[in-house]
Every structure is written in C-alpha cells, then in structure tokens.
Enzyme design. Structure first.
Site, PDB file in Angstrom:
ATOM      1  N   ASP A  94       0.807  -1.232   0.000  1.00 66.11           N
ATOM      2  CA  ASP A  94       0.000   0.000   0.000  1.00 66.11           C
ATOM      3  C   ASP A  94       0.832   1.269   0.000  1.00 66.11           C
ATOM      4  O   ASP A  94       0.393   2.313  -0.477  1.00 66.11           O
ATOM      5  CB  ASP A  94      -0.955   0.012   1.202  1.00 66.11           C
ATOM      6  CG  ASP A  94      -0.214   0.296   2.506  1.00 66.11           C
ATOM      7  OD1 ASP A  94       0.667  -0.511   2.866  1.00 66.11           O
ATOM      8  OD2 ASP A  94      -0.504   1.318   3.152  1.00 66.11           O
ATOM      9  N   ASP A  97       6.026   0.383   2.939  1.00 64.38           N
ATOM     10  CA  ASP A  97       6.403  -0.853   3.628  1.00 64.38           C
ATOM     11  C   ASP A  97       5.905  -2.044   2.807  1.00 64.38           C
ATOM     12  O   ASP A  97       5.518  -1.888   1.653  1.00 64.38           O
ATOM     13  CB  ASP A  97       5.837  -0.868   5.052  1.00 64.38           C
ATOM     14  CG  ASP A  97       4.340  -0.585   5.071  1.00 64.38           C
ATOM     15  OD1 ASP A  97       3.671  -0.813   4.043  1.00 64.38           O
ATOM     16  OD2 ASP A  97       3.826  -0.127   6.108  1.00 64.38           O
ATOM     17  N   TYR A 246      -4.808   0.654   9.728  1.00 66.46           N
ATOM     18  CA  TYR A 246      -6.009   0.955   8.938  1.00 66.46           C
ATOM     19  C   TYR A 246      -7.259   0.558   9.712  1.00 66.46           C
ATOM     20  O   TYR A 246      -8.044  -0.278   9.280  1.00 66.46           O
ATOM     21  CB  TYR A 246      -5.958   0.245   7.579  1.00 66.46           C
ATOM     22  CG  TYR A 246      -4.941   0.854   6.644  1.00 66.46           C
ATOM     23  CD1 TYR A 246      -5.201   2.069   6.013  1.00 66.46           C
ATOM     24  CD2 TYR A 246      -3.711   0.239   6.406  1.00 66.46           C
ATOM     25  CE1 TYR A 246      -4.267   2.650   5.157  1.00 66.46           C
ATOM     26  CE2 TYR A 246      -2.781   0.807   5.555  1.00 66.46           C
ATOM     27  CZ  TYR A 246      -3.067   2.010   4.933  1.00 66.46           C
ATOM     28  OH  TYR A 246      -2.147   2.586   4.096  1.00 66.46           O
ATOM     29  N   GLU A 492       5.868   9.991   2.711  1.00 68.64           N
ATOM     30  CA  GLU A 492       5.409   8.656   2.313  1.00 68.64           C
ATOM     31  C   GLU A 492       4.274   8.797   1.304  1.00 68.64           C
ATOM     32  O   GLU A 492       3.452   9.717   1.383  1.00 68.64           O
ATOM     33  CB  GLU A 492       4.936   7.841   3.518  1.00 68.64           C
ATOM     34  CG  GLU A 492       4.684   6.379   3.165  1.00 68.64           C
ATOM     35  CD  GLU A 492       4.564   5.470   4.389  1.00 68.64           C
ATOM     36  OE1 GLU A 492       4.751   4.254   4.233  1.00 68.64           O
ATOM     37  OE2 GLU A 492       4.274   5.974   5.488  1.00 68.64           O
TER      38      GLU A 492
END
Length: 528
Positions: A94, A97, A246, A492
C-alpha cells in the site's frame, strides 16, 4: 520511364497545389506551431497521467510480468499464504512498507475502476487505457485469490509491527508473512463491502474487452456483499493487527451501501437499488454530511453517485430519498469550494485543501476526483449547484479541481511537484524501502533489517530509485514541506493517493486539448 511519368502527372494532372496555396499551407503550419508554443500548457497532464500509472507497477507484489516497466523492482512475496496453505501471491504494497492491507488496496482498485468508467474515452485518447486496465487487474487477480470461500476473505499479509522494525527491499524480505482472514466467526463487513465494490466496479471496466473475467469478478462481488451483509462486524475487531494502521473508524455501514451501489451499477438489479433506499437513513447514507472521502469513509462518493439517479425516470418514486443523498453530496462539494455556511475544508495560504497533517494529499486527490465527476454531471444535465455562498456552475467546480491538481504538479510556493518524477523538482527522499535502497536488479547482495536502516534510511543522499508517479503526503497547513526520509507524514506515498488522479489527469488533458483547438480556431477565423 516511371520517373518521367510521375513528373508528367505532377505537371499535367495538377496533383500539386498551386504555389500560392502551398504558401498558405506553410503559413498555417508555422502559425499553428507558433500558437502551440506560445499557448503551451502550464502542466503536461499527459506526462502526469503516464507517470501516475507507473507508480502501481512499483508497488506490485508477487511475480512481476515480462512487460514490467519499473525495472528497479523484482519478484517479491513469492511464498505469501504458504503458511496458511493458500496462494496469496500478488496484489499491492500500500505504501512504503511491505504489508498487503486489504482495505486500502480494495479502495485503490475501486478508484482506478471508477476513473476508468467515468473517463474511459479520455484515458483511451491519451493512450493509457491498457496500462489503466493492467493496474486494475493486478489488484482484482489478487482479490480472486484472497476470496477462498463464499464467506472467507484474506484481509492482510504481513504484520505492520514487525515489518516496521526492518528497512529492506521487498525482494529481501525477512519479516513475518503471516496472513489474516475474516469469516463467519470473525466478520469484516467493511472489508468485504469495499472488496465487493472494487470487483463490481472492475467488472464494468472489463465488460466489453474480457466478458468472462468481468462475469467472474461480478460473481465474487455478489458473494462478498452477501457475506458482509449477513455476518456484520468491523474487520479491525476480527483482525486486531490492523488497528494501528487501517482501523475502520467509520464502521461498515458506508461500505455496505457503497458495495450495493456498485453492484447496482454493474448488474442493474433493482434489489441492490432497494438496499440503497431502504438503508439510506439507518446506515447514514442520507444522515452524514461529510467533508472527506477516503479508504475509510465512503459517504461522499456514495452520495455523489446516488445523486445521478435523480435524473432517471425509473427512480422518480424514490426522489425524496435521492434528493437527500444529493443534498449531502452538495454539502461535500460546497465545503471543498469554501461556500458552506460553517463547515468548510481548511485551505493552506496558497489554496491547497487541508484536512489533517498525516498524508493530507489523499484528501486532495479524492476531492479533485469527486469535484471533477460532479462538474461533468452538472454539465451533462445543464444544471448548477446552489451553495450557501451562491450559485456555482460546472466550470467553477472543474477549475477548482484543476487548481488542486496544478498545486500538486508544482503551482505552489516551493515550485515543487508532489507527484514524484514529474517536472524538474520533486521529493527525492521518499519514505519508501524499495526506492531508498540500491535496486535488487543492480545488486543482488542480501541487505538485512538493520543494515537497511544503517546504510540507506539514515543517509541524506537522494533515493537511488525514483518512485515515479507516487503522490507523497505533501505540505503542512502553511505550505511547508521537509523532504526527509524520516518525515513519513509528508514524504510517504500511498496507492490510494495516486489512484483518483488517473481519471482526473485524463479529463484535464482532454479539456486543455479542446480549449487549445477552440482558441486556435477563434484566432484563425479572426485573422482571415
């Protein structure tokens, strides 16, 4: 002999235009060239579109195909699911990572698919339809694998906590690849609903080019919706390891309505429409006025799609409910335009929408998408929007969406593109393991957990690999941005940041090209 004949034909048959006409052609050619150079677009949306699709190739997990264009990546995660006796190879990482999180991955695919449905012709005209469909299919192929039974869906591969101890290339992964699932005893209606929405939306995309695949996706989508609706519960209650990353803050009711919406669009089955109507109030569809649209909160997108049904004769009997959906959709649009009485989305001094400090660009890209879609809707129906701050036309809405996209591409105080690889200045220390370490294709020597931190994470050098097409978290409330690898709130990037922009870039490219031709025609007519 042949040469002489050809010369004679040119001379006698008159196939060459008279000299004064030739001069006219030359004049037009030079005039058009001059016009194009002087009227050149501030931003190259075609380039931005192409680059945005490259990003999804950089995020691929699994065995990479022969036509992989992002060549600094290689195969990874080839044993995913092996411990559990299931094949979970594939899908997307996603962000920076290597955990495969089901909910944001599904939302990414839903947004790519919605963009392809809304702006099919514009993406095709830009020559990027095939790459868009490849990006969608990379996700849906994985969802088919992850849906191993009618009431079983694998929710996650890898563990965020252990993954974050390591700074490694995906090709070197030594972290846990444990997989987690939802089922009848461990429900996850939000995850099942979003995955159903993604597969239903994708089934529309593939309907004409790959009908068998489209039918397969629809079958999975219907099963997943039934599973999510029958066994209700939040997925983060069943998969505890996801809570820090999440968590489903909005609950699952928005995803169930969202899934029903996409299934209705894919099947035209009235049962799904009735679900949207009968649950509109109890599930918050017409109750929640929302100022953000994300992987967690689907209400604004749902409300905008529901608004379109108002124009259809067969839905007139439900006009009262659909009007309420539309009123909430317009609340969202007006809040982005800063025209609500009270609750508006904040903006930076230079006009960027600002929701919160962590990865703010996700809210900007989804807002740009919804604004663009709603602008098209109003234009097609020859309607306008009435906000507390006044009446708004479709052009004003599209222009505001364009202002957000142009900010992303470099029209900002730092003159920096937040879409990596676009323009001459963009973040070069993106918080991303694979991009920040020497490419596996170049150096196959194993790089361990802490070695990655010591040798690569902590250096001030730019990333050796450019994460082209990634939309980073972006600037703070004062338009400031610190391009540091450890500044993950800003540097990120995530798949669901870029996904909504694919359709928007195509639309803006189409609009600019149309305007260019119109302006040229106008100048030409006035000069004759």
């Amino acid at each position: 002999m042949e040469k002489n004949n050809r010369k004679q034909k040119d001379h006698v048959g008159g196939s060459k235009p008279p000299r004064f006409v030739q001069h006219g052609y030359l004049f037009l050619f030079f005039f058009f060239t001059l016009f194009i150079t002087t009227q050149s677009k501030a931003f190259d949306y075609a380039d931005a579109l192409s680059k945005s699709l490259l990003y999804f190739e950089a995020q691929r997990s699994g065995r990479l195909p022969y036509n992989q264009r992002v060549t600094w990546r290689d195969h990874s995660g080839l044993t995913d699911g092996l411990e559990q006796g299931v094949d979970l190879v594939g899908g997307y990482y996603d962000a920076g990572d290597h955990v495969k999180f089901g909910l944001p991955m599904a939302f990414t695919v839903t947004m790519l698919s919605w963009g392809a449905i809304e702006f099919w012709q514009q993406i095709a005209d830009a020559g990027e339809l095939e790459h868009t469909m490849e990006a969608i299919k990379w996700g849906t192929d994985y969802f088919i694998k992850a849906h191993t039974g009618p009431n079983v869906l694998w929710a996650e591969v890898g563990d965020g906590d252990t993954d974050h101890y390591c700074w490694q290339r995906p090709e070197d992964m030594t972290t846990s690849r444990q997989a987690f699932k939802i089922d009848e005893k461990n429900p996850g209606s939000d995850l099942a609903g979003e995955t159903a929405a993604a597969m239903a939306a994708a089934s529309i995309v593939f309907r004409n080019t790959n009908p068998h695949y489209s039918h397969l996706l629809l079958h999975h989508a219907q099963q997943l919706f039934e599973f999510g609706d029958r066994y209700r519960g939040k997925y983060d209650g069943s998969v505890g390891v996801v809570k820090s990353y999440y968590a489903s803050v909005s609950g699952y009711m928005d995803e169930l309505l969202w899934a029903a919406m996409w299934l209705y669009k894919a099947t035209d089955n009235e049962e799904y429409f009735e679900y949207l109507i009968s649950n509109a109030h109890t599930f918050g569809g017409i109750g929640w006025a929302i100022t953000e649209f994300t992987w967690d909160v689907k209400y604004a997108g749902l409300q905008i799609l529901a608004s379109k049904f108002l124009m259809e004769e067969k839905h007139k009997k439900h006009a009262d409910i659909l009007e309420k959906y539309r009123s909430k959709a317009e609340y969202y649009i007006c809040s982005c335009l800063n025209k609500n009485n009270g609750s508006n989305v904040n903006q930076t001094p230079s006009g960027l929408l600002y929701v919160r400090q962590w990865n703010n660009m996700q809210y900007v890209s989804t807002a740009s998408f919804l604004l663009t879609v709603y602008s098209d809707f109003l234009q097609n129906k020859n309607q306008h929007l009435t906000c507390h701050g006044g009446i708004v036309g479709h052009e004003e809405i599209l222009n505001f969406a364009k202002s957000q996209v142009d900010y992303i591409l470099g029209l900002n105080p730092l003159n920096m593109s937040y879409l990596v690889g676009y323009g001459s200045k963009y973040p070069n220390r993106v918080h991303h393991r694979g991009a920040s370490i020497v490419s596996y294709r170049e150096n196959k020597g194993f790089i361990g957990c802490t070695q990655g931190y010591d040798d690569w994470y902590n250096t001030q050098k730019p990333n050796p690999n450019i994460l082209v097409g990634a939309l980073v978290g972006g600037p703070d409330l004062q338009d400031n941005f610190d391009d540091q690898r450890n500044n993950y709130m800003q540097t990120e990037a995530c798949t669901y940041n870029t996904a909504p922009l694919v359709g928007v870039f195509a639309k803006l490219l189409h609009t600019e090209n149309k305007k260019l031709v119109h302006d040229f025609d106008s100048i030409l007519v006035s000069s004759i």
